[in-house]
Enzyme design. Structure first.
Site, PDB file in Angstrom:
ATOM      1  N   HIS A 119       0.867  -1.186   0.000  1.00 19.07           N
ATOM      2  CA  HIS A 119       0.000   0.000   0.000  1.00 19.07           C
ATOM      3  C   HIS A 119       0.902   1.234   0.000  1.00 19.07           C
ATOM      4  O   HIS A 119       2.007   1.201   0.549  1.00 19.07           O
ATOM      5  CB  HIS A 119      -0.845  -0.051   1.278  1.00 19.07           C
ATOM      6  CG  HIS A 119      -1.933   0.968   1.359  1.00 19.07           C
ATOM      7  ND1 HIS A 119      -1.703   2.281   1.679  1.00 19.07           N
ATOM      8  CD2 HIS A 119      -3.277   0.858   1.173  1.00 19.07           C
ATOM      9  CE1 HIS A 119      -2.853   2.932   1.693  1.00 19.07           C
ATOM     10  NE2 HIS A 119      -3.820   2.102   1.388  1.00 19.07           N
ATOM     11  N   ASP A 196       2.911  -4.596   8.075  1.00 15.11           N
ATOM     12  CA  ASP A 196       1.714  -3.776   7.928  1.00 15.11           C
ATOM     13  C   ASP A 196       0.527  -4.725   8.067  1.00 15.11           C
ATOM     14  O   ASP A 196       0.211  -5.490   7.151  1.00 15.11           O
ATOM     15  CB  ASP A 196       1.763  -3.102   6.557  1.00 15.11           C
ATOM     16  CG  ASP A 196       0.456  -2.421   6.194  1.00 15.11           C
ATOM     17  OD1 ASP A 196      -0.520  -2.562   6.954  1.00 15.11           O
ATOM     18  OD2 ASP A 196       0.416  -1.756   5.136  1.00 15.11           O
ATOM     19  N   GLN A 199      -4.628  -5.392   6.913  1.00 19.83           N
ATOM     20  CA  GLN A 199      -5.620  -6.356   6.399  1.00 19.83           C
ATOM     21  C   GLN A 199      -5.610  -7.667   7.169  1.00 19.83           C
ATOM     22  O   GLN A 199      -6.393  -8.564   6.862  1.00 19.83           O
ATOM     23  CB  GLN A 199      -5.355  -6.626   4.910  1.00 19.83           C
ATOM     24  CG  GLN A 199      -5.477  -5.403   4.030  1.00 19.83           C
ATOM     25  CD  GLN A 199      -6.898  -4.835   3.991  1.00 19.83           C
ATOM     26  OE1 GLN A 199      -7.886  -5.546   4.202  1.00 19.83           O
ATOM     27  NE2 GLN A 199      -7.004  -3.547   3.731  1.00 19.83           N
ATOM     28  N   LYS A 222     -10.561  -0.429  10.145  1.00 21.76           N
ATOM     29  CA  LYS A 222     -10.682  -1.666   9.357  1.00 21.76           C
ATOM     30  C   LYS A 222     -10.923  -2.861  10.281  1.00 21.76           C
ATOM     31  O   LYS A 222     -11.133  -3.971   9.810  1.00 21.76           O
ATOM     32  CB  LYS A 222      -9.391  -1.907   8.567  1.00 21.76           C
ATOM     33  CG  LYS A 222      -9.102  -0.845   7.516  1.00 21.76           C
ATOM     34  CD  LYS A 222      -7.840  -1.197   6.759  1.00 21.76           C
ATOM     35  CE  LYS A 222      -7.253  -0.019   6.019  1.00 21.76           C
ATOM     36  NZ  LYS A 222      -8.012   0.373   4.831  1.00 21.76           N
ATOM     37  N   CYS A 362      -4.643   2.061  -3.814  1.00 20.30           N
ATOM     38  CA  CYS A 362      -3.428   2.678  -3.228  1.00 20.30           C
ATOM     39  C   CYS A 362      -2.232   1.742  -3.393  1.00 20.30           C
ATOM     40  O   CYS A 362      -1.411   1.606  -2.474  1.00 20.30           O
ATOM     41  CB  CYS A 362      -3.620   3.043  -1.759  1.00 20.30           C
ATOM     42  SG  CYS A 362      -4.928   4.221  -1.490  1.00 20.30           S
TER      43      CYS A 362
HETATM   44  N1  PLP Z   1      -1.842  -0.785   4.567  1.00 17.27           N
HETATM   45  C1  PLP Z   1      -2.759  -1.557   3.980  1.00 17.27           C
HETATM   46  C2  PLP Z   1      -2.394  -2.959   3.581  1.00 17.27           C
HETATM   47  C3  PLP Z   1      -4.043  -1.065   3.759  1.00 17.27           C
HETATM   48  O1  PLP Z   1      -4.964  -1.840   3.181  1.00 17.27           O
HETATM   49  C4  PLP Z   1      -4.336   0.266   4.149  1.00 17.27           C
HETATM   50  C5  PLP Z   1      -5.653   0.856   3.865  1.00 17.27           C
HETATM   51  O2  PLP Z   1      -6.325   0.481   2.926  1.00 17.27           O
HETATM   52  C6  PLP Z   1      -3.352   1.011   4.774  1.00 17.27           C
HETATM   53  C7  PLP Z   1      -2.119   0.458   4.964  1.00 17.27           C
HETATM   54  C8  PLP Z   1      -3.590   2.415   5.230  1.00 17.27           C
HETATM   55  O3  PLP Z   1      -4.527   2.442   6.252  1.00 17.27           O
HETATM   56  P1  PLP Z   1      -5.089   3.847   6.791  1.00 17.27           P
HETATM   57  O4  PLP Z   1      -5.565   4.601   5.585  1.00 17.27           O
HETATM   58  O5  PLP Z   1      -6.184   3.453   7.711  1.00 17.27           O
HETATM   59  O6  PLP Z   1      -3.970   4.533   7.486  1.00 17.27           O
END
Ligand code: PLP
Length: 404
Positions: A119, A196, A199, A222, A362
């Site tokens: 992401h 990270d 998910q 999430k 993203c």
């Molecule tokens: N990392 C992953 C794998 C994600 O799916 C997301 C959000 O879609 C993020 C990071 C970023 O999360 P946030 O926008 O809640 O900071």
């Protein structure tokens, strides 16, 4: 511990608000919130609202207790010591915190290793660190079925690599990382590992110390919690060695006009008035998640993934982008329909009461690598059922009939 699906679904007011059925399959973007979380936030706002860590009056003490109680719930969910839990604004904010604070301990020529499927929030902060501090950035490639290609580790993981920062589960393909393999390879060269978990965290409790990694981040929204809150976990000795990111109230030991000393972690990393209500909500979400029987939930979710894969397999010109089977994957499914733009698919599905995400998710470097404009993505939560998948498949059949 049990899994009563209709009882569970009934706990989510938005899913039952009507008038028509809501087939919510955009959980990877933001999951919905159960009544228990809403109740916890309301209770804080109506019985304990004040600033935390500041006052001596009873409401201030109640607010502090609520905030620290939430930290304890998160720590239980992750099986970590409570002082290793840092509240941040979300997953993005937590990664930026690490990029600044751990990043401040790196020197020019040190390397950070990410992957092509990250992401943007696990790419851009490292590029900013590269431009600020002269570190170098490498990226593991991705296999045809949308997994991080760990076969490239021997080539890209070197003695100069100080951090490996990877998605625990891909938000595009649902592929789960082989964490022990990454942790062992990183340990062999003395590199730290950041996962990270955006998910992964919504799919049940974790045992972070047993994972063999050093940093873990995820977002509350999430994981059935509120917006504006997320978590950074790091081992105590790492947090202790890191300078603060943001300066201000609460993160200090002593301030004079000449200089300031830092509070110990986690407060060193929580400058200013914290997001107390959202933290309380996230604590309640972790408590709620911990109350579920996750082996029953996971087999329910994966049977829905199978239903979706089978259904899409019968649609002419439909292609899965990601693992074809259920092994080492979570319930996130990206697909493509030949000749139909993903946005048009999502728009059509909305007409069937089905919420999915379409676009680059993203993850533009991943899209570029596979020469894609984007995909359509269904991402599942415990409250989903066969009617959600069937509504999606009906909408897809309609899109194929009308848009090609
Ligand atoms: N990392 C992953 C794998 C994600 O799916 C997301 C959000 O879609 C993020 C990071 C970023 O999360 P946030 O926008 O809640 O900071």
């Amino acid at each position: 511990m049990s899994f009563d699906h209709s009882g569970l679904r009934a706990q989510f007011p938005i899913l039952n608000a009507g008038p028509g059925p809501l087939h919510y399959l955009d959980n990877g973007a933001s999951a919905q919130t159960p009544q228990a979380v809403l109740d916890a936030v309301l209770a804080y706002e109506t019985t304990a609202r004040a600033n935390a860590h500041r006052g001596v009056h009873r409401l201030a003490e109640a607010a502090t207790d609520a905030y620290e109680g939430a930290r304890a719930e998160v720590a239980r969910f992750l099986n970590t010591p409570v002082d290793e839990i840092v509240f941040a604004g979300g997953c993005t904010a937590a990664i930026n915190l690490v990029a600044h604070s751990f990043g401040a301990t790196l020197k020019p020529g040190d390397r950070v290793l990410v992957s092509e499927l990250e992401h943007h929030s696990n790419i851009v902060p490292w590029q900013m660190l590269r431009d600020r501090a002269g570190i170098e950035l490498d990226a593991l490639p991705v296999t045809e079925d949308g997994r991080i290609d760990l076969g490239a580790l021997p080539r890209l993981l070197t003695e100069r690599t100080k951090l490996v920062a990877l998605a625990h589960v891909s938000n595009v393909t649902g592929a789960a990382l082989d964490v022990p393999e990454v942790a062992a390879a990183a340990r062999a060269v003395g590199a730290r590992v950041l996962l990270d978990g955006a998910q992964r965290a919504p799919h049940g409790p974790l045992d972070l110390p047993a994972l063999g990694v050093d940093f873990y981040v995820f977002s509350g929204h999430k994981a059935y919690g509120p917006n504006g809150i997320g978590v950074l976990w790091a081992r105590a000795e790492l947090l202790e060695a890191m300078p603060p990111f943001l300066g201000g109230g609460s993160m200090i030991g002593r301030v004079t006009l000449a200089r300031t000393t830092w509070a110990p972690p986690p407060r060193r990393f929580e400058a200013g008035t914290p997001p107390i209500g959202p933290a309380v909500g996230l604590g309640a979400a972790c408590h709620w998640m911990a109350s579920l029987d996750w082996s029953a939930v996971a087999s329910h979710e994966m049977s829905l993934v199978q239903r979706l894969l089978d259904g899409l397999g019968e649609v002419p010109g439909a292609r899965i982008f990601g693992p074809a089977g259920l092994q080492r994957r979570y319930p996130v499914v990206s697909f493509l329909l030949d000749g139909v733009h993903p946005h048009d698919v999502a728009q059509t599905l909305d007409g069937f009461g089905v919420a999915v995400r379409a676009g680059h998710h993203c993850a533009q470097p991943l899209m570029e690598r596979f020469d894609l404009d984007g995909t359509t993505r269904a991402s599942l939560a415990p409250y989903n059922d066969a009617s959600d998948i069937d509504a999606l498949l009906k909408g897809v059949a309609h899109a194929v009939r009308t848009l090609r």
